[in-house]
Design an enzyme around this catalytic site. Structure first.
Site, PDB file in Angstrom:
ATOM      1  N   VAL A  71       6.943   7.615  16.508  1.00 22.38           N
ATOM      2  CA  VAL A  71       6.673   8.118  15.155  1.00 22.38           C
ATOM      3  C   VAL A  71       5.406   8.964  15.109  1.00 22.38           C
ATOM      4  O   VAL A  71       5.410  10.084  14.597  1.00 22.38           O
ATOM      5  CB  VAL A  71       6.586   6.947  14.152  1.00 22.38           C
ATOM      6  CG1 VAL A  71       6.300   7.465  12.738  1.00 22.38           C
ATOM      7  CG2 VAL A  71       7.887   6.140  14.170  1.00 22.38           C
ATOM      8  N   LYS A 131       0.832  -1.205   0.000  1.00 22.45           N
ATOM      9  CA  LYS A 131       0.000   0.000   0.000  1.00 22.45           C
ATOM     10  C   LYS A 131       0.863   1.250   0.000  1.00 22.45           C
ATOM     11  O   LYS A 131       0.490   2.274  -0.602  1.00 22.45           O
ATOM     12  CB  LYS A 131      -0.905  -0.008   1.222  1.00 22.45           C
ATOM     13  CG  LYS A 131      -1.585   1.330   1.526  1.00 22.45           C
ATOM     14  CD  LYS A 131      -2.267   1.308   2.858  1.00 22.45           C
ATOM     15  CE  LYS A 131      -2.761   2.694   3.266  1.00 22.45           C
ATOM     16  NZ  LYS A 131      -1.638   3.609   3.602  1.00 22.45           N
ATOM     17  N   ASN A 132       2.025   1.206   0.665  1.00 19.67           N
ATOM     18  CA  ASN A 132       2.875   2.385   0.773  1.00 19.67           C
ATOM     19  C   ASN A 132       3.806   2.564  -0.422  1.00 19.67           C
ATOM     20  O   ASN A 132       4.658   3.455  -0.408  1.00 19.67           O
ATOM     21  CB  ASN A 132       3.683   2.334   2.071  1.00 19.67           C
ATOM     22  CG  ASN A 132       2.818   2.636   3.278  1.00 19.67           C
ATOM     23  OD1 ASN A 132       1.649   3.007   3.146  1.00 19.67           O
ATOM     24  ND2 ASN A 132       3.370   2.476   4.469  1.00 19.67           N
ATOM     25  N   ARG A 175      -4.449  10.753   1.456  1.00 20.65           N
ATOM     26  CA  ARG A 175      -3.425  11.791   1.523  1.00 20.65           C
ATOM     27  C   ARG A 175      -2.527  11.777   0.278  1.00 20.65           C
ATOM     28  O   ARG A 175      -1.627  12.597   0.149  1.00 20.65           O
ATOM     29  CB  ARG A 175      -2.570  11.613   2.781  1.00 20.65           C
ATOM     30  CG  ARG A 175      -3.357  11.734   4.078  1.00 20.65           C
ATOM     31  CD  ARG A 175      -2.469  11.574   5.288  1.00 20.65           C
ATOM     32  NE  ARG A 175      -1.531  12.660   5.436  1.00 20.65           N
ATOM     33  CZ  ARG A 175      -1.805  13.809   6.048  1.00 20.65           C
ATOM     34  NH1 ARG A 175      -3.008  14.026   6.553  1.00 20.65           N
ATOM     35  NH2 ARG A 175      -0.896  14.748   6.147  1.00 20.65           N
ATOM     36  N   ASP A 223       3.650   0.953  11.980  1.00 14.79           N
ATOM     37  CA  ASP A 223       2.478   0.214  11.498  1.00 14.79           C
ATOM     38  C   ASP A 223       2.453  -1.229  12.000  1.00 14.79           C
ATOM     39  O   ASP A 223       1.408  -1.888  11.932  1.00 14.79           O
ATOM     40  CB  ASP A 223       2.438   0.214   9.969  1.00 14.79           C
ATOM     41  CG  ASP A 223       2.227   1.609   9.410  1.00 14.79           C
ATOM     42  OD1 ASP A 223       3.219   2.371   9.349  1.00 14.79           O
ATOM     43  OD2 ASP A 223       1.091   1.951   9.045  1.00 14.79           O
ATOM     44  N   CYS A 280      -5.553   8.619   7.967  1.00 14.27           N
ATOM     45  CA  CYS A 280      -5.834   8.140   9.315  1.00 14.27           C
ATOM     46  C   CYS A 280      -5.504   9.188  10.368  1.00 14.27           C
ATOM     47  O   CYS A 280      -4.509   9.900  10.266  1.00 14.27           O
ATOM     48  CB  CYS A 280      -5.028   6.864   9.588  1.00 14.27           C
ATOM     49  SG  CYS A 280      -5.563   5.456   8.589  1.00 14.27           S
TER      50      CYS A 280
END
Length: 462
Positions: free
Chosen positions: A336, A26-27, A100, A314, A124
């Site tokens: 983070v 996803k990133n 985003r 994450d 989020c």
């Protein structure tokens, strides 16, 4: 009124066992799709997951004239940017709040069109993720930014030029912004204190295939020499290490056994070390990684999140659920995102014992110390979890609630499950394949009654 289709009933207490597959990260995938805008020829991106962020970026690309079509193999997209054009502001704004990713369109659109419009951004709610980093970066390249009621309007009246940039924090998003802007900027760009996550490296591989000149030093310095034109690329996205770790934590929390096809050791080494310290077992082969609970008590640990190559933020939330079943006191220091531990209040309602602190409880101080953020946690275990009504707060927190509900005794009603679709492909079908007892309220007119009776019968989810 709650959308009944956005609620999942979870009958817990059953170990998850079986096999699932993870596809592209996803990133990485949405960012690689944006990179196609920079090219003068079509690109082929493979191993693309069917998640909401991909659909959002696909829609934004199509609004700007990029043709996006299915490729020859499942999970392949062909992106043709040869007819890039300005998009209607109202159409762009329709995507506001859903992702985003739009902020990363700035550099490519400035290069292709000379201007860009960025609507309000979503994502989020896990703490401050200011877009000021992005706009500061773009100004250094020569962009002008005008704040309007409906978003930000950007222009580059004199073109974009390479520059020296030092990030105050190794932000992934800001590093991506620099890469996507610098590759076609005139001259050399030097970025220090850059993020170096595997997804960043994979994006660099994509850009290099297009003709970019990018070098990465061991001190978090990235140098980009601008080129006049870029072509297309053919690339297979690296697997999603964050999703793989989520399923690993689910196996541990439910005393299950899950084979994650597509998971790769190299990008998960830090997680695998921690997973083993907690007491989890894993086995690696060429096609994936099997994760399981070997029996016996789990071990309490001290854990700090950090940017890569540290323990990824994450990974933290799903693993915390497993730590509620460990013997003793576990300490978690989140460095983070300052608000990422807020999800633990719901776990406490389910029977967990988690206390949050403002102090840095890890081995080193962090930027949130003395700033009144509850960014450290002490998890006391093991505790028996009980089913509850849960409202998903964010993507990883949402999957963590799902894990907790699966590990708990009794039935949980999990609200907001559509948010999980942002980063977990076909998670409902994957739950079914692992033997999870889940159902949608009102399905066949039986689900609500089953929940009231505590019936743990499984209903197949398509």
């Amino acid at each position: 009124m709650t959308d009944i289709a956005d609620v999942l009933l979870v009958h817990g207490g059953t170990p998850l066992e079986g096999e699932i597959r993870v596809r592209g990260a996803k990133n990485l995938v949405p960012k690689a799709m944006v990179a196609a805008l920079l090219g003068s020829a079509p690109s082929r991106l493979r191993n693309v997951p069917d998640i909401r962020d991909v659909r959002v970026v696909r829609g934004l690309l199509q609004l700007h004239g990029v043709t996006v079509s299915a490729g020859e193999e499942p999970g392949e997209l062909v992106l043709d940017p040869t007819r890039v054009e300005s998009a209607n502001v109202a159409d762009i704004d329709a995507h506001a709040g859903s992702s985003r990713i739009p902020i990363l369109f700035c550099g490519p659109l400035l290069h292709r069109l000379g201007h860009a419009f960025i609507p309000g951004l979503g994502g989020c709610d896990i703490g401050g993720r200011p877009i000021d980093f992005h706009f500061d970066v773009l100004r250094k390249f020569g962009a002008t930014i005008e704040k309007r009621d409906d978003g930000q309007y950007l222009e580059a009246p004199r073109g974009l030029r390479g520059c020296r940039i030092r990030l105050p924090y190794p932000s992934v998003g800001s590093t991506e912004q620099v890469l996507l802007t610098a590759v076609l900027a005139e001259g050399v760009t030097e970025l220090t204190n850059a993020a170096v996550e595997p997804e960043i490296e994979d994006l660099i591989c994509v850009l290099q295939k297009m003709g970019a000149i990018i070098s990465v030093d061991t001190d978090r310095t990235i140098r980009i020499t601008g080129v006049e034109t870029l072509g297309g690329y053919t690339h297979r996205a690296l697997p999603d290490r964050l999703e793989a770790a989520s399923w690993a934590s689910a196996a541990l929390a439910t005393e299950g056994n899950i084979y994650v096809r597509g998971a790769q050791q190299r990008s998960m080494m830090t997680f695998l070390n921690t997973f083993r310290k907690v007491g989890g077992a894993f086995e690696i082969d060429d096609a994936g990684i099997r994760f399981w609970h070997p029996g016996g008590p789990l071990n309490a640990i001290a854990l700090e999140t950090d940017v890569h190559p540290g323990f990824q933020t994450d990974w933290q939330q799903p693993l915390v659920v497993a730590l509620t079943q460990a013997s003793g006191l576990s300490i978690v220091h989140e460095t983070v995102y300052e608000s990422r531990l807020g999800f633990t209040s719901a776990l406490n309602q389910m029977g967990a014992h988690i206390q949050l602190y403002r102090e840095c409880l890890g081995g080193s101080a962090c930027r949130f110390g003395q700033r009144n953020f509850l960014h450290s946690a002490v998890v006391s275990g093991p505790t028996k979890l009980q089913g509850a009504d849960l409202v998903i707060p964010d993507l990883r927190g949402g999957f963590s609630y799902l894990i907790a509900a699966l590990a708990a005794q009794g039935t949980s009603r999990v609200h907001g499950i559509d948010l999980i679709n942002r980063g977990y492909e076909n998670f409902m079908a994957k739950l079914e394949s692992l033997g999870a007892h889940v159902e949608l309220p009102g399905q066949d007119g039986e689900a609500d009654e089953a929940a009231a009776d505590g019936d743990a019968a499984s209903v197949a989810v398509a």
